[in-house]
Structure formats: C-alpha cells, structure tokens
Design a protein around this motif. Structure first.
Motif, PDB file in Angstrom:
ATOM      1  N   PHE A   1      10.996   7.086  -9.589  1.00 48.14           N
ATOM      2  CA  PHE A   1      11.014   6.147  -8.101  1.00 48.14           C
ATOM      3  C   PHE A   1      12.172   5.233  -8.273  1.00 48.14           C
ATOM      4  N   ASN A   2      12.418   4.732  -6.964  1.00 50.87           N
ATOM      5  CA  ASN A   2      13.314   3.969  -6.753  1.00 50.87           C
ATOM      6  C   ASN A   2      13.320   2.602  -7.381  1.00 50.87           C
ATOM      7  N   LEU A   3      13.982   1.757  -7.575  1.00 60.12           N
ATOM      8  CA  LEU A   3      13.991   0.322  -8.226  1.00 60.12           C
ATOM      9  C   LEU A   3      13.048  -0.572  -7.344  1.00 60.12           C
ATOM     10  N   ASP A   4      12.791  -0.295  -6.309  1.00 66.16           N
ATOM     11  CA  ASP A   4      12.073  -1.221  -5.094  1.00 66.16           C
ATOM     12  C   ASP A   4      10.560  -0.547  -5.491  1.00 66.16           C
TER      13      ASP A   4
ATOM     14  N   ASN B   1       2.852 -12.467 -15.506  1.00 62.07           N
ATOM     15  CA  ASN B   1       2.798 -13.821 -15.061  1.00 62.07           C
ATOM     16  C   ASN B   1       1.758 -13.738 -13.891  1.00 62.07           C
ATOM     17  N   GLY B   2       0.535 -13.206 -13.900  1.00 65.42           N
ATOM     18  CA  GLY B   2      -0.188 -13.381 -12.801  1.00 65.42           C
ATOM     19  C   GLY B   2       0.000 -12.142 -11.495  1.00 65.42           C
ATOM     20  N   THR B   3       1.381 -11.577 -11.600  1.00 60.16           N
ATOM     21  CA  THR B   3       1.727 -10.737 -10.478  1.00 60.16           C
ATOM     22  C   THR B   3       1.315  -9.246 -10.905  1.00 60.16           C
ATOM     23  N   PRO B   4       0.488  -8.720  -9.916  1.00 59.66           N
ATOM     24  CA  PRO B   4      -0.010  -7.236 -10.293  1.00 59.66           C
ATOM     25  C   PRO B   4       1.348  -6.446 -10.370  1.00 59.66           C
ATOM     26  N   SER B   5       1.483  -5.430 -11.464  1.00 61.30           N
ATOM     27  CA  SER B   5       2.546  -4.742 -11.793  1.00 61.30           C
ATOM     28  C   SER B   5       2.321  -3.342 -12.344  1.00 61.30           C
ATOM     29  N   GLY B   6       1.125  -2.918 -12.322  1.00 60.28           N
ATOM     30  CA  GLY B   6       0.850  -1.397 -12.673  1.00 60.28           C
ATOM     31  C   GLY B   6       1.677  -0.746 -13.831  1.00 60.28           C
ATOM     32  N   HIS B   7       1.819  -1.180 -14.844  1.00 62.26           N
ATOM     33  CA  HIS B   7       2.158  -0.650 -16.093  1.00 62.26           C
ATOM     34  C   HIS B   7       4.002  -0.630 -15.919  1.00 62.26           C
ATOM     35  N   ILE B   8       4.561  -1.137 -14.998  1.00 62.33           N
ATOM     36  CA  ILE B   8       5.864  -1.345 -14.707  1.00 62.33           C
ATOM     37  C   ILE B   8       6.231  -2.508 -13.966  1.00 62.33           C
ATOM     38  N   ALA B   9       7.052  -3.321 -14.562  1.00 64.65           N
ATOM     39  CA  ALA B   9       7.662  -4.599 -13.917  1.00 64.65           C
ATOM     40  C   ALA B   9       9.164  -4.743 -14.256  1.00 64.65           C
TER      41      ALA B   9
ATOM     42  N   MET C   1      10.793  -5.373  -6.630  1.00 61.92           N
ATOM     43  CA  MET C   1      10.033  -4.205  -7.056  1.00 61.92           C
ATOM     44  C   MET C   1       8.850  -4.311  -6.635  1.00 61.92           C
ATOM     45  N   ASP C   2       8.267  -3.695  -5.915  1.00 66.03           N
ATOM     46  CA  ASP C   2       6.882  -3.609  -5.517  1.00 66.03           C
ATOM     47  C   ASP C   2       6.073  -2.577  -6.277  1.00 66.03           C
ATOM     48  N   ASN C   3       5.447  -3.081  -7.304  1.00 66.71           N
ATOM     49  CA  ASN C   3       4.355  -1.878  -7.969  1.00 66.71           C
ATOM     50  C   ASN C   3       3.123  -2.277  -8.235  1.00 66.71           C
ATOM     51  N   ASP C   4       2.538  -2.666  -7.010  1.00 69.33           N
ATOM     52  CA  ASP C   4       1.195  -2.923  -6.717  1.00 69.33           C
ATOM     53  C   ASP C   4       0.564  -1.862  -5.968  1.00 69.33           C
TER      54      ASP C   4
END
Length: 184
Positions: A116-119, A52-60, A72-75
């Motif tokens: 990784f952690n859920l954040d 939805n336009g938010t960078p998420s590097g293969h995991i959201a 979760m910040d996955n950018d």
C-alpha cells in the motif's frame, strides 16, 4: 526509568530513555516490526489495533517525535482472525510491503502480503499470491524489484490453486509468484 511507554520506546545513545519521544498511551498490543523512513517517520507493525487511542489496524505511521502521523489512514486497516504484521519493507517508489497473518485490508480480501501507499490505501497493482491463513514472517526486496517472501505456508496455500514452494518464494512486483524460483 519509571516512565510509561506502552509497547514502544526510543533510547538515547547512552541507553537512557529519550523523553522527547512522545507516545502517550502507546499501542494496545505487541509491536513486532519497525521501519524508519528516510524522513525519520516510523512505520510500526504488530498485533495492535490502536496507537494512543487512534485506530490503526496493525500498522501505524508515527512522526519522528512519536505522535501518530495523520497522513496515513489505516482504519480499519489490516484485519482478520489473529491479525498481525511481522514484516515491513519500503520499496524505492515509496510503497510499503507488509507481511503477516491477516485476511483483509480496509474490508477487502487481502491475504498475508499487502502493498500500500504511505497514506494507507491499497496499491491495486499488487495481489497477494497466498491464501488467507498463510503466515508471512519475512520480506526482502531484490534489486530487480522481485520480492522474497518467507513464512509459514505450504505448497497448497497459494491463492491461484497452483502448488508452489513451501516456506520461501519469490514474487514479481505485481505479486504473481515467480515460478522460476526453485528452492528444491
């Protein structure tokens, strides 16, 4: 049902599209793995770079209603040539294991398996035993905390340059290969 739902949708028990699950523009590429958490949030893995336009590097991480969960910040997240997530496992301690084909997590070298952690932050207590170009397709957690890892990797693709089993291995909770696991 004539409603756009790029790469993800939720259905009601009768098979109709659940219109309360709001995905907006959805994912920009394929989804390969879904993991529903006990609180009904959804971890999604795949080939995508945005949701939805938010960078998420293969995991959201999505809320139970569909929008992205900002906790979760996955950018930039998981990255590398042909990056993809194929397997997800939630550990009892709330940490997330991801397996696939990637070489980096948040710009640091991380190969094929990451915890990784859920954040979205890396768990420094875990190091992948595999080289950068190994592909992990399956993960399973044993009751004793050891992790089964299956995929496309050969005997020479271990990061510590010690030959190991092909296609299936077991690792300790810190990512160290369990040499007692022999598959012949």
């Amino acid at each position: 049902s004539g409603q756009s739902s790029p790469h993800i949708a939720r259905f009601n028990d009768n098979g109709s599209l659940d219109s309360t699950f709001m995905v907006g523009t959805g994912f920009d590429h394929n989804v390969h793995e879904l993991l529903v958490l006990p609180d009904l949030r959804i971890v999604v893995g795949g080939q995508f770079n945005t949701y939805n336009g938010t960078p998420s590097g293969h995991i959201a991480l999505l809320s139970a209603q569909g929008p992205i969960d900002p906790t979760m910040d996955n950018d930039p997240g998981l990255a590398g040539v042909g990056g993809i997530v194929r397997a997800l496992v939630l550990q009892p301690d709330g940490k997330l294991l991801a397996g696939g084909y990637f070489q980096y997590h948040d710009g640091l070298t991380r190969s094929a398996v990451e915890r990784f952690n859920l954040d979205g932050t890396h768990d420094p207590a875990f190091t992948s035993p595999l080289y950068a170009y190994s592909m992990v397709r399956a993960l399973a957690l044993q009751d004793d905390g050891r992790i089964l890892v299956g995929g496309e990797f050969g005997a020479s693709e271990y990061a510590n340059a010690v030959p190991g089993p092909e296609r299936l291995m077991r690792v300790w909770p810190d990512g160290t290969r369990d040499a007692s696991f022999g598959i012949g």
